[in-house]
Write an enzyme that holds these catalytic residues in place. Structure first.
Site, PDB file in Angstrom:
ATOM      1  N   CYS B  85       0.838  -1.209   0.000  1.00 53.44           N
ATOM      2  CA  CYS B  85       0.000   0.000   0.000  1.00 53.44           C
ATOM      3  C   CYS B  85       0.871   1.257   0.000  1.00 53.44           C
ATOM      4  CB  CYS B  85      -0.926   0.019   1.206  1.00 53.44           C
ATOM      5  SG  CYS B  85      -1.247  -1.598   1.913  1.00 53.44           S
ATOM      6  N   CYS B 208     -13.143   0.806   7.243  1.00 53.99           N
ATOM      7  CA  CYS B 208     -12.140   0.380   6.253  1.00 53.99           C
ATOM      8  C   CYS B 208     -12.172   1.298   5.044  1.00 53.99           C
ATOM      9  CB  CYS B 208     -12.437  -1.025   5.747  1.00 53.99           C
ATOM     10  SG  CYS B 208     -12.725  -2.263   7.016  1.00 53.99           S
ATOM     11  N   ILE B 211     -12.613  -0.210  -1.714  1.00 56.13           N
ATOM     12  CA  ILE B 211     -11.936  -0.705  -2.915  1.00 56.13           C
ATOM     13  C   ILE B 211     -12.289   0.235  -4.062  1.00 56.13           C
ATOM     14  CG2 ILE B 211     -11.941  -2.583  -4.614  1.00 56.13           C
ATOM     15  CD1 ILE B 211     -12.575  -4.490  -2.222  1.00 56.13           C
ATOM     16  N   LYS B 333     -10.215   6.822   3.666  1.00 55.70           N
ATOM     17  CA  LYS B 333     -11.560   6.310   3.898  1.00 55.70           C
ATOM     18  C   LYS B 333     -12.570   6.820   2.871  1.00 55.70           C
ATOM     19  CE  LYS B 333     -15.133   4.439   5.554  1.00 55.70           C
ATOM     20  NZ  LYS B 333     -15.708   4.527   4.199  1.00 55.70           N
ATOM     21  N   HIS B 337      -8.911   4.656  -1.733  1.00 51.92           N
ATOM     22  CA  HIS B 337      -7.625   4.000  -1.497  1.00 51.92           C
ATOM     23  C   HIS B 337      -7.335   2.987  -2.612  1.00 51.92           C
ATOM     24  CE1 HIS B 337      -4.250   2.219   0.435  1.00 51.92           C
ATOM     25  NE2 HIS B 337      -4.859   1.308   1.151  1.00 51.92           N
TER      26      HIS B 337
END
Ligand SMILES: [Zn+2]
Lengths: 134, 390
Positions: B85, B208, B211, B333, B337
């Site tokens: 990442c 999280c 995607i 968030k 990401h």
């Protein structure tokens, strides 16, 4: 994927995985899993192999509800960071346990269990899981 | 060492780009950055592409030659840089080194990730490759699960309520509303976060980062190039420091789980190299792939005492107008990401602030900005400190 279908890959890790072969650093005292040439904490090459104790306790745990593809059929399952009796730490699944039973500090012991399958025609991959200890 | 400047930025919106391929995304952000800098594509001497999972998720490697071909500048030096990442930050770091060394006068750092063609469990498989395949991924661990262990350790150590940590997600969403590049431009409430499904206990879905697909690009150059080739001398940003540090890759080998040592190492070096202190930073981007990482990062970067990162969130110190405005464009968030592109999006967002182009989210007189990009569970951390110089 290529990496998920290899027999030699499992075979060459067999001793470290099945016998819980760890290492101990003669310079800083760290006990670690798996065994390797250099201490992960201090970098020293003055390390010995050591067979780790098969009992310990749960430090932290989580329940995996969205798994990687190879583990999808096992959802939900418990993953725990375990401290063995000599201080070595290992990441492993728990087995023979209900989701509601697990707690931090729970005493556990190592058992030999199936982890995953290399597809329909591939071999089965085994490893150490932990179960509650009386 | 040559001084390094940023003279162009470009990005696609982060979203599910059904109509854009991996190469389309790269070409799009590259052209935007080149146009933004007002240079010719032939001026670029080297390209560093941050990407984590193109091989696994797209069946495509060799991104350097691919982009050079589709951008019509085959011959240029170009290759992929990978640090999970942290790939984007690592690519920017390589671009910085290339200019600072004096070897190249103008280079591009580009980040890209194309995730949404894959089913979620395949993305989960791809992300856990950030950790040790034999001894961590083998156990069925997911990347969320590893962060869940960190979360548990933090809560146990400091006795914090989960709501106080989960607030970080609410914060990010608030600022994404005004960011046209953000994936989720809507506010959420803390109840939404706490009532969203568990992914890996105690981490909820809305704690999280999502995607998504996206690409962002930055043009870096030295002083000579800046003066000769760049027509617009307004809004020039200098890279004061760029530092990458590693840590032991897996949690079980570390002595502590409630701090990311690589953030501490990289940021203390970066502050020193930039000759500044944490209090001099006007705007910051932290790598909050999960709410708990945002909180811990505020501590590791020196903006909060150990165990009190959640307090400065709750007390509004990370808001625009607060002591240390954080993730003012939506963070991981809510801006999104796209894993290997994130480090470049962070630089894009900081430059936007330092240029005074952040619109409703503008931090007044922002002069110095810091971006923290994390690979894996802190196995790699890259800190970049930028300053507006004219
Ligand atoms: Zn040692």
């Amino acid at each position: 994927m290529a990496y998920t279908k290899s027999v030699p890959r499992i075979w060459r890790e067999r001793i470290r995985k099945y016998r819980l072969l760890g290492g101990v650093c003669n310079d800083c005292g760290k006990v670690f899993y798996p065994s390797r040439r250099f201490c992960p904490r201090c970098g020293s090459g003055n390390v010995n192999k050591v067979t780790l104790p098969r009992t310990g306790k749960i430090l932290y745990f989580t329940v995996i509800r969205n798994a990687p593809t190879e583990f999808k059929s096992f959802e939900p399952y418990i993953l725990a960071l375990i401290e063995l009796d000599n201080g070595a730490r290992i990441l492993a699944q728990l087995t023979d346990i209900d989701l509601e039973e697990v707690y931090e500090g729970m005493p556990v012991e190592a058992v030999f269990r199936k982890y995953k399958e290399q597809g329909r025609d591939g071999v089965i991959e085994y490893g150490i899981k932990f179960r509650p200890r009386e | 060492m040559e001084k390094v400047f940023i003279v162009g930025i470009g990005a696609t919106k982060v979203r599910e780009h059904w109509n854009l391929s991996l190469r389309d995304l790269m070409v799009k952000s590259a052209i935007k950055a080149i146009n933004n800098a007002g240079i010719n594509k032939q001026d670029i001497k080297a390209i560093y592409i941050g990407n984590m999972s193109s091989g696994y998720l797209q069946g495509q490697e060799h991104l350097g030659a691919l982009l050079a071909t589709w951008l019509g500048i085959a011959g240029v030096s170009a290759c992929k840089v990978e640090a999970a990442c942290g790939s984007g930050g690592a690519a920017f770091h390589q671009a910085f080194l290339a200019v600072a060394s004096g070897l190249y006068d103008c280079v591009m750092a580009l980040g890209v990730e194309k995730m949404t063609d894959a089913i979620t469990s395949d993305v989960t498989s791809a992300l856990i490759m950030a950790d040790d395949q034999e001894y961590v991924a083998f156990t069925g661990a997911s990347f969320v699960a590893l962060n869940a262990l960190i979360y548990r350790a933090y809560i146990k150590e400091y006795g914090v309520k989960q709501e106080d940590i989960a607030l970080f997600a609410v914060h990010d969403h608030k600022y994404a509303v005004n960011n046209p590049y953000a994936q989720y431009r809507r506010e959420i409430k803390i109840e939404d976060v706490m009532n969203s499904p568990l992914i890996a206990d105690p981490i909820h879905l809305l704690e999280c980062a999502p995607i998504g697909d996206g690409s962002a690009a930055i043009i870096l150059c030295n002083e000579r190039f800046l003066e000769k080739k760049v027509s617009d001398q307004e809004g020039v940003i200098e890279v004061l420091s760029s530092v990458l540090a590693t840590d032991i890759i897996s949690l079980h080998d570390r002595d502590t789980y409630i701090t990311l040592n690589a953030t501490r190492v990289a940021s203390s070096k970066a502050y020193k190299m930039a000759r500044i202190e944490p209090k001099d930073v006007n705007v910051v981007e932290v790598h909050d792939a999960f709410t708990i990482l945002g909180v811990i990062s505020l501590e590791d970067l020196g903006f909060a005492e150990r165990g009190s990162g959640w307090e400065i969130v709750r007390e509004g110190e990370i808001e625009i107008g607060g002591k240390i405005p954080t993730n003012t464009m939506g963070g991981l968030k809510a801006r999104g990401h796209p894993v290997g592109a994130t480090g470049i999006y962070q630089i894009f967002d900081i430059v936007t602030q330092l240029r005074g182009e952040a619109g409703k989210n503008q931090v007044d007189n922002a002069e110095i900005g810091l971006a923290q990009n994390v690979g894996g569970v802190g196995g790699t951390v890259i800190i970049n400190i930028l300053k507006r110089v004219r």
